[in-house]
Design an enzyme around this catalytic site. Structure first.
Site, PDB file in Angstrom:
ATOM      1  N   HIS B 105       0.519  -1.104   0.042  1.00  0.00           N
ATOM      2  CA  HIS B 105      -0.089  -0.039   0.008  1.00  0.00           C
ATOM      3  C   HIS B 105       1.229   1.672  -0.428  1.00  0.00           C
ATOM      4  CE1 HIS B 105       0.481  -1.552   4.102  1.00  0.00           C
ATOM      5  NE2 HIS B 105       1.333  -0.318   3.955  1.00  0.00           N
ATOM      6  N   ASP B 202       7.604  -5.391   3.032  1.00  0.00           N
ATOM      7  CA  ASP B 202       6.767  -5.042   4.920  1.00  0.00           C
ATOM      8  C   ASP B 202       5.435  -5.341   4.460  1.00  0.00           C
ATOM      9  OD1 ASP B 202       5.981  -3.568   6.891  1.00  0.00           O
ATOM     10  OD2 ASP B 202       4.601  -3.131   6.307  1.00  0.00           O
ATOM     11  N   GLU B 244       9.476  -9.925   5.729  1.00  0.00           N
ATOM     12  CA  GLU B 244       7.902  -9.726   6.953  1.00  0.00           C
ATOM     13  C   GLU B 244       6.690 -10.273   7.081  1.00  0.00           C
ATOM     14  OE1 GLU B 244       5.399  -6.976   7.527  1.00  0.00           O
ATOM     15  OE2 GLU B 244       5.633  -7.027   9.808  1.00  0.00           O
ATOM     16  N   HIS B 313      10.753  -2.601  16.462  1.00  0.00           N
ATOM     17  CA  HIS B 313       9.851  -1.287  16.164  1.00  0.00           C
ATOM     18  C   HIS B 313       8.800  -0.911  16.610  1.00  0.00           C
ATOM     19  CE1 HIS B 313       9.989  -1.933  12.422  1.00  0.00           C
ATOM     20  NE2 HIS B 313       9.192  -0.880  12.517  1.00  0.00           N
ATOM     21  N   ASP B 314       8.982  -2.286  16.146  1.00  0.00           N
ATOM     22  CA  ASP B 314       7.481  -2.748  15.585  1.00  0.00           C
ATOM     23  C   ASP B 314       6.569  -3.217  17.031  1.00  0.00           C
ATOM     24  OD1 ASP B 314       5.050  -2.771  14.098  1.00  0.00           O
ATOM     25  OD2 ASP B 314       5.665  -3.633  12.404  1.00  0.00           O
TER      26      ASP B 314
END
Lengths: 461, 554
Positions: B105, B202, B244, B313-314
């Site tokens: 996206h 991602d 990921e 970080h996620d």
């Protein structure tokens, strides 16, 4: 008594698997089956032991004869024989490479003669002939040898005529494809005439897949209790080492094994007469133990009520082959879930009883009692019994894991644990009474564990 | 190991947020030039590859994963020239750099989306998934259930609904449109031409939508990944694609592609469930949570590698890893509120472990020795803390703590201008925890981490070796061997806070010796009997399994 008999007397007295260490006995006979190999000579021998009261017990000792002493096997030296060709040294073959290799080779070759048969189970992964046999650390009543990391040979030490339930059950469940036992790869069985001329036919040893990554449930449960007692949270559910999810899965595994046993060996039913016989046995045991251990007497009335309560169990009661001696030490946690091991039943009971159908609740009770043992033995190791907080936590641990186990069991079983509750309580009380008697004779400092349970069961009804 | 093929199979990755690492121009925000200044430090630490989360222009409503332009960098972190300078310097330091790339996206601020909504008949009209109705693809679950009620959102400008698997401000690209393929490949080429060493891709499972499916892991998605891979192999050898996919390993393994050719999709995928299982294993003092997940992890193609991490970080919630199986995790976690709260990230390693140095070392040792390439999170090497009051994910994105001086040495800007305030609490604040102090102290976590990385790099078995779970007598001790072409290392980890003994069956190495790796201390020879070791609470050993002659010199 010959000098070799004398040697054996000494050797047996030092072995963990020899059950008669605390009694006077003599070696009355050594019977050998034909040799498996000749260089060195390896053969299965049966040593008959007689106690002063006349009881006779037969032990299996696979034996290897070496021409010279081998210091690396000093711990396995049983004695010296001289049959005219000079002195030879008899070693317990399970400790000696040539001995274990011979047993493995015999299995891989499916060796069979009129005295000894090695049988393999079809469709299982057999070890490699080159796999080296290694003695496993001490076991209670048998001797186990690991071959590489693929197979385990359990040599039955005390043998009596008849099929060994451990082999029998493992065989059926393996063929059935059960994932809850270590698959049976094969076994060896012997036929021989004992000192009285009676023809015996029995299993002598079994080869199983070696569950390399496993640890037994007892150690895992103890780690959990220890964590709880050190952390002292408000409730066991808050402790990092909570065991209850494992206990629940263990309950599911137990129920699954029971379903498989029922399917493999069939079920039968207890009617009034059978149930009464079970309860009468419990009552008789209670009377015996209460005479020996006076501390039981004050609770005898309450325990009797628990036993009597079991008579009201709705009939008929479905029964089938069970594990017979289920406790945390008979479970293995592997990376693929829980497995049950050692289907021999209680070694002290006669073979016919161990192979009879019984209520699965006896296994369930064995396990719930084992949770109590885990909690209370850890509790005892934490010092004097006057720390009420620790006792409370240990009790809460037992209760939490008992419930979780029963929940898991109920999920996987058709048994209605609500209806069956009085019978389960009776089995638990019976087991606790048995434990009191056992501990009083063997580990007096632990008597408080089952005694506490007896007290609770007697008063909570 | 810079230019060798398969470098990523042995590399130690280091995730660094550019905005939070070092500010070179005193504007309060970290930048490429700042990061470039610190390459000496990273080289000294021993990491091999930097992973930079998105640095694209973005409205920053999703940590930069809402990309507004694929072929530029955000003003606040520098210029494309600065970025190129970083790459050049990094390569000169023997470091590689990969960046995040979002395939699925864009931001709704991206020019493509603006064109698409304003000019339905224009060249970008079909770049997104538009529909007159909001009832298509009803079997695709809503992932961000806390903020989104549907995967469709009405766009008043175009007068149609658009499809989004994540936030409504992140419309999904329409991969059924060949022009989108070309546009994405061009964007990738833009960075590859600059010299980037690869991408962390991602949210890869969601590229396509198909009626009657859940819209995840569709064959068309794999086809497009194969196409990206082919482009890389043909035009840019030795670059890496790291996917990921927050899914179970048995599903993730499909993203490596075809086994027969050693993998023809992504070179690496994250192995997400390892992380919560590690925390669970130590909490339960039992090796089974971790043993089990590794046992059920499928083999991967020869040219591939897992990526593993302790923290990043996620936001990784348990929900994302326990979609199906997963009753195990549910049974364990649902009952344990503390574990549940801890696993939703927002915490750094040190505060999660109560700042217990033994546990931090144990976890790091596990990270550096389990199968997969380890990904360190910036600051964890010095045991940095977090700031839970910052909300969302910012709590773990505070500035790197370099010195005890103003702004933690991160920036010379007025404190009020900083992108995020540095941690200032008495335990984890920059006066107590910083690189300068730990550099000066050779027994610090920083020096320890460096030594561990150094040891790891000396043994190819860590990166390339088979994993052999050795079980053992004690359920609280997790023991495994890694073995690669004669290099054998043995890792023994005490997951319990108490001292523990363990008996190990090491007969397969009978006659060899164990040599402890950090101190080169020789342990007794391996014999036929079980090998007895004792470990302190949360202690661990790394051993080389050495031949007798090596053992004396190791």
């Amino acid at each position: 008594m010959s000098s070799y008999h004398n040697d054996l007397h000494g050797y047996l007295g030092r072995q963990r698997w020899f059950a008669g260490k605390d009694r006077d006995f003599e070696v009355v006979d050594v019977a050998a089956l034909p040799s498996l190999t000749t260089a060195p000579l390896v053969r299965v021998e049966f040593v008959t032991v007689r106690y002063v009261d006349g009881e006779e017990v037969v032990y299996q000792v696979p034996t290897v004869y070496l021409d010279a002493l081998d210091p690396q096997y000093q711990h396995a030296l049983m004695g010296t024989v001289d049959d005219g060709d000079g002195e030879r040294f008899a070693y317990d073959a399970v400790h000696v490479k040539a001995g274990t290799h011979t047993l493995l080779t015999a299995l891989l070759e499916n060796r069979t003669d009129e005295h000894l048969s090695f049988v393999t189970v079809e469709g299982t992964a057999l070890p490699d002939a080159a796999d080296q046999g290694t003695m496993m650390t001490a076991e209670q009543s048998n001797t186990s040898i690991a071959f590489g990391d693929s197979a385990l040979l359990k040599v039955f030490r005390q043998v009596s005529d008849g099929r060994n339930p451990d082999v029998e059950i493992h065989h059926r469940l393996t063929v059935m494809g059960s994932t809850r036992v270590a698959p049976l790869l094969g076994w060896y069985e012997g036929r021989w005439r004992d000192v009285h001329g009676h023809q015996n036919e029995t299993h002598l040893g079994m080869f199983q897949a070696y569950l390399r990554t496993a640890t037994d449930g007892w150690d895992i449960a103890l780690a959990s209790v220890r964590d709880l007692l050190v952390e002292e949270p408000d409730r066991p559910s808050q402790a990092g080492g909570d065991f209850s999810a494992e206990a629940e899965r263990l309950g599911e595994a137990t129920a699954e094994v029971h379903r498989q046993l029922a399917e493999a060996f069939g079920t039968s039913r207890w009617e009034r007469r059978d149930l009464d016989r079970i309860v009468d046995t419990m009552l008789a045991r209670l009377d015996r133990v209460a005479t020996v251990v006076p501390a039981v007497a004050p609770h005898a009335e309450g325990v009797r009520a628990v036993f009597e309560g079991a008579r009201a169990t709705p009939l008929p009661v479905d029964v089938h082959r069970i594990h017979g001696d289920l406790h945390l030490g008979q479970t293995l946690r592997t990376v693929k879930g829980w497995k049950l091991i050692d289907f021999e039943g209680q070694p002290a009971r006669p073979l016919a009883e161990r192979r009879a159908n019984d209520s699965p609740l006896r296994d369930v009770a064995g396990m719930t009692r084992s949770f109590d043992y885990a909690a209370q033995s850890a509790r005892l190791s934490f010092g004097p019994g006057d720390d009420a907080r620790l006792t409370e936590l240990a009790n809460a641990w037992t209760e939490r894991n008992r419930r979780a186990f029963l929940r898991g069991y109920a999920d996987g079983s058709t048994l209605d644990l609500v209806t069956a509750a009085p019978l389960l309580r009776a089995f638990e009380a019976d087991k606790a009474v048995y434990e009191v008697g056992y501990e009083a004779g063997n580990r007096p400092t632990w008597t408080s564990i089952p005694l506490h349970a007896v007290e609770q069961l007697a008063t909570s009804g | 190991m810079t230019d060798e093929q398969g470098w990523y199979q042995r590399a130690v990755f280091y995730e660094v947020l550019v905005r939070c690492f070092l500010d070179s121009n005193s504007d309060g925000t970290g930048d490429f030039r700042g990061l470039t200044e610190k390459l000496d430090y990273l080289q000294w630490l021993g990491v091999d590859c930097l992973w930079l989360p998105p640095v694209y222009p973005s409205p920053l409503r999703d940590g930069g994963y809402d990309v507004a332009d694929y072929r530029a960098v955000a003003d606040d972190v520098g210029t494309i020239d600065d970025f190129h300078g970083l790459l050049t310097e990094a390569h000169a330091h023997g470091l590689k750099v990969i960046v995040d790339f979002v395939l699925n996206h864009t931001s709704d601020q991206h020019a493509w989306f603006q064109a698409s909504r304003n000019y339905p008949d224009g060249p970008f009209g079909d770049f997104y998934v538009w529909s007159d109705h909001n009832d298509r693809y009803a079997d695709a679950r809503v992932i961000f259930v806390d903020t989104e009620s549907s995967n469709w959102t009405w766009d008043a400008v175009r007068g149609q609904y658009y499809w989004h698997r994540f936030y409504s401000h992140q419309p999904d690209l329409n991969f059924d449109n060949p022009a989108v393929h070309e546009a994405m490949l061009d964007a990738l080429r833009f960075w590859l031409d600059l010299g980037i060493d690869g991408f962390r891709l991602d949210a890869v499972p969601y590229l396509y939508e198909r009626e009657g499916t859940n819209g995840e892991n569709l064959p068309e998605t794999h086809d497009f990944l194969k196409r990206i891979r082919k482009t890389i192999d043909d035009e840019y050898p030795n670059r890496v694609l790291l996917a990921e996919a927050n899914q179970w390993p048995s599903d993730v393994v499909d993203y490596f592609g075809d086994f027969a050719v050693g993998g023809d999709e992504c070179h690496m995928c994250f192995h997400v469930p390892v992380m919560p299982r590690l925390f669970m294993a130590v909490r339960r003092e039992s090796r089974y949570p971790i043993s089990e997940i590794l046992e059920s992890t499928p083999k991967i193609p020869t040219g591939c590698q897992w990526g593993i991490f302790l923290r990043n970080h996620d936001e990784l919630t348990l929900e994302m890893v326990t979609d199906e199986d997963r009753d195990y995790m549910w049974a364990e976690y649902a009952k344990d509120p503390r574990m549940k709260a801890n696993i939703g990230i927002r915490r750094r390693l040190a505060p999660l472990l109560d700042n217990d140095l033994n546990q931090m070392e144990l976890f790091t040792a596990l990270l550096l020795s389990l199968p997969g390439s380890p990904v360190l999170y910036y600051g964890d090497e010095i045991g940095m803390g977090d700031n839970i009051w910052l909300g969302d994910r910012d709590g773990v994105r505070t500035p790197m703590q370099w010195t005890p001086d103003r702004n933690a040495g991160f920036s010379t800007a007025t404190p009020g201008r900083l992108v995020l305030p540095p941690v200032q609490d008495p335990v984890f604040g920059y006066q107590a925890v910083n690189v300068e102090a730990e550099l000066a102290d050779t027994s610090s976590l920083l020096h320890w981490t460096r030594r561990m990385i150094t040891n790891r790099k000396q043994h190819p078995a860590f990166g390339l070796g088979d994993f052999i779970d050795l079980g053992g007598s004690n359920p609280s001790v997790f023991t495994f061997a890694r073995e690669y072409e004669g290099d054998v290392v043995l890792c023994v980890n005490n997951l319990s806070r108490f001292a523990q003994p363990v008996e190990l069956d090491l007969r397969q190495w009978q006659g060899r010796y164990l040599v402890e790796m950090l101190g080169h201390v020789q342990f007794p020879a391996i014999g036929e009997l079980p090998y007895l070791l004792t470990l302190g609470g949360h202690g661990f050993y790394w051993f080389v399994v050495a031949d007798p002659e090596e053992a004396r010199t190791a």
